[in-house]
Design a protein around this motif. Sequence first.
Motif, PDB file in Angstrom:
ATOM      1  N   ALA A  23      -2.508   5.430   9.850  1.00 48.10           N
ATOM      2  CA  ALA A  23      -3.163   4.138   9.287  1.00 48.10           C
ATOM      3  C   ALA A  23      -2.400   2.731   9.292  1.00 48.10           C
ATOM      4  O   ALA A  23      -2.491   1.738   9.492  1.00 48.10           O
ATOM      5  CB  ALA A  23      -3.729   4.298   7.966  1.00 48.10           C
TER       6      ALA A  23
ATOM      7  N   TRP B 251       0.795  -1.283  -0.105  1.00 50.27           N
ATOM      8  CA  TRP B 251      -0.052   0.058   0.182  1.00 50.27           C
ATOM      9  C   TRP B 251       0.698   1.241   0.006  1.00 50.27           C
ATOM     10  O   TRP B 251       0.783   2.077  -1.035  1.00 50.27           O
ATOM     11  CB  TRP B 251      -1.133  -0.061   1.095  1.00 50.27           C
ATOM     12  N   TRP B 252       1.900   1.314   0.872  1.00 54.36           N
ATOM     13  CA  TRP B 252       2.835   2.343   0.919  1.00 54.36           C
ATOM     14  C   TRP B 252       3.342   2.651  -0.452  1.00 54.36           C
ATOM     15  O   TRP B 252       3.401   3.875  -0.953  1.00 54.36           O
ATOM     16  CB  TRP B 252       3.995   2.205   1.903  1.00 54.36           C
TER      17      TRP B 252
ATOM     18  N   ASN C 185      -6.550   2.120   1.810  1.00 52.30           N
ATOM     19  CA  ASN C 185      -5.576   1.667   3.005  1.00 52.30           C
ATOM     20  C   ASN C 185      -5.913   0.628   3.728  1.00 52.30           C
ATOM     21  O   ASN C 185      -6.969  -0.107   3.834  1.00 52.30           O
ATOM     22  CB  ASN C 185      -5.863   2.998   4.127  1.00 52.30           C
TER      23      ASN C 185
ATOM     24  N   SER D 119      -1.683   8.917   6.877  1.00 55.75           N
ATOM     25  CA  SER D 119      -1.302   7.665   6.221  1.00 55.75           C
ATOM     26  C   SER D 119      -0.364   7.024   7.168  1.00 55.75           C
ATOM     27  O   SER D 119      -0.290   5.532   7.383  1.00 55.75           O
ATOM     28  CB  SER D 119      -0.292   7.869   5.057  1.00 55.75           C
TER      29      SER D 119
ATOM     30  N   TRP E 189      -6.783   6.400  -2.456  1.00 56.15           N
ATOM     31  CA  TRP E 189      -5.507   5.620  -1.953  1.00 56.15           C
ATOM     32  C   TRP E 189      -5.564   5.765  -0.346  1.00 56.15           C
ATOM     33  O   TRP E 189      -5.242   4.812   0.371  1.00 56.15           O
ATOM     34  CB  TRP E 189      -4.130   6.237  -2.535  1.00 56.15           C
ATOM     35  N   LEU E 190      -5.785   6.948   0.140  1.00 50.49           N
ATOM     36  CA  LEU E 190      -6.062   7.053   1.492  1.00 50.49           C
ATOM     37  C   LEU E 190      -7.031   6.628   2.194  1.00 50.49           C
ATOM     38  O   LEU E 190      -7.204   6.080   3.405  1.00 50.49           O
ATOM     39  CB  LEU E 190      -5.468   8.618   1.952  1.00 50.49           C
TER      40      LEU E 190
END
Length: 473
Positions: A414, A61-62, A206, A411, A201-202
Amino acid sequence: MIAYRILGTAGTTILACAGLAAGALPVDQTGAELWLTDWRHHPGPALLCGYLGLTMLVAAWWWVGREIRRPDGVEVRSLLATLALWSGPLLLGPPLFSRDVYSYLAQGAMVLAGGDVYEHGVSQLGGRFAAEVPQMWQHTPAPYGPVFLGLSALVAGAAGTKVAAGVIGLRLVALLGVGLLAVFLPRLARHGGVEPGAAVWLGVLNPLVPLHLVAGAHNEAVMLGLLVAGLCLAFERRFGLATVLVTLAALVKVPAVAGLLVVVALARPHHGIRSATLRAAGLALLTAVAVTAATGLGYGWIAALRTPIYKHSWSVSSALGRASDRLGQAAGWDLGTAPMQFWTWGGLLAALGGTAVVWWHRHRLGPTYALGLVLAAVAVLGPATRPWYLLWGLVLIAAAAPDRPVRRLASLVAAAVAFLTLPSGFGPDPAQLVLATTGVVLGIVAVGCFRLGTNAALAGPTWNGRALEGTSR
């Protein structure tokens, strides 16, 4: 992008397999034959593997986030396809990171049996689903609104006594909420001046979404899906439908009622503050009355809102209350329940104060961003806090926060919170902490090897440090 999809999907596949031994497995395996494997006799190695897979998912994800920041970016459709791939392996496995889904099923079965879920706990029902609810929650009334309990009753009725079928049924309900997020969050982001891919994305991709909304089947999925849809329609001047959707979200979980403030704020320039307020209040009341009558659950859900203020609930305020009580005992003072009550009400007052301050500055922040900060404050400072509660604010912050430092902080939170809860849903002992930490370390090694292999594959075959090229003429 394909490489990160593979890494994240491999991570959730490993995590789903680990859940067969280290997940929130039912106590009675009757009706859960889908999850009966020899792997269940090895919870230690499974826990290690689970954290290895979790580390792979968070890393994937990152790195997708880094791809989004490039000039060409990543399309929203591609991000949602990635979410589907990452979530797929979690759909049929046992619950992960929480046993709340068993409470949902038991409360739904209690509704079908004619019990008063707002007056009594599931212990009064007994039976297959109630046996899976942890003892400390056996006697607490349901804190959920009639919309969600009606859905739970439908799923419990269809599942009968089959626990696995009930869990999967509630996951499908949660997927409807995630689907609403997928459709409306990009639109809400455009209204807030945020790039839709960054918002998705966020806010949707996430790790907390596949881990807690899909694998855990939490009702936040339905609440947030309805809330975001309602806010988006309010920006598009469909204030009536927006009010209905936000009210339905609040009839899943009450924090969503704050969304009506945004509807009124957006309607004010068109109808005036008095008319906008009266219209929203009247339609919200009519919706609540209609839903309550349709479900036949009565208005006990209003009094049941006190359920989160419970001695077993965990939050920042309750942790401070317990610490104060221990200090008092060490000093020889018997303070009774005073420390817990002091910090619980202090947290509530702090959340209300933060709400007032943020809302005062809503014209500078924007209504969606302001609401996200309000819900984040309620999740952190309220009487009960869970990792998935952070999604209340995170989803809206993803759609509206203009500042890169705020988005980066969100982020990081999360990513960190994804590691806080064991797949079993219970607190860890020292041995489990060692296994989890080892799993994270192995996951970091696996991710590093994957990156090296991916970079080597992209570089192509080399000879004397230079890439080989075709030599045909």
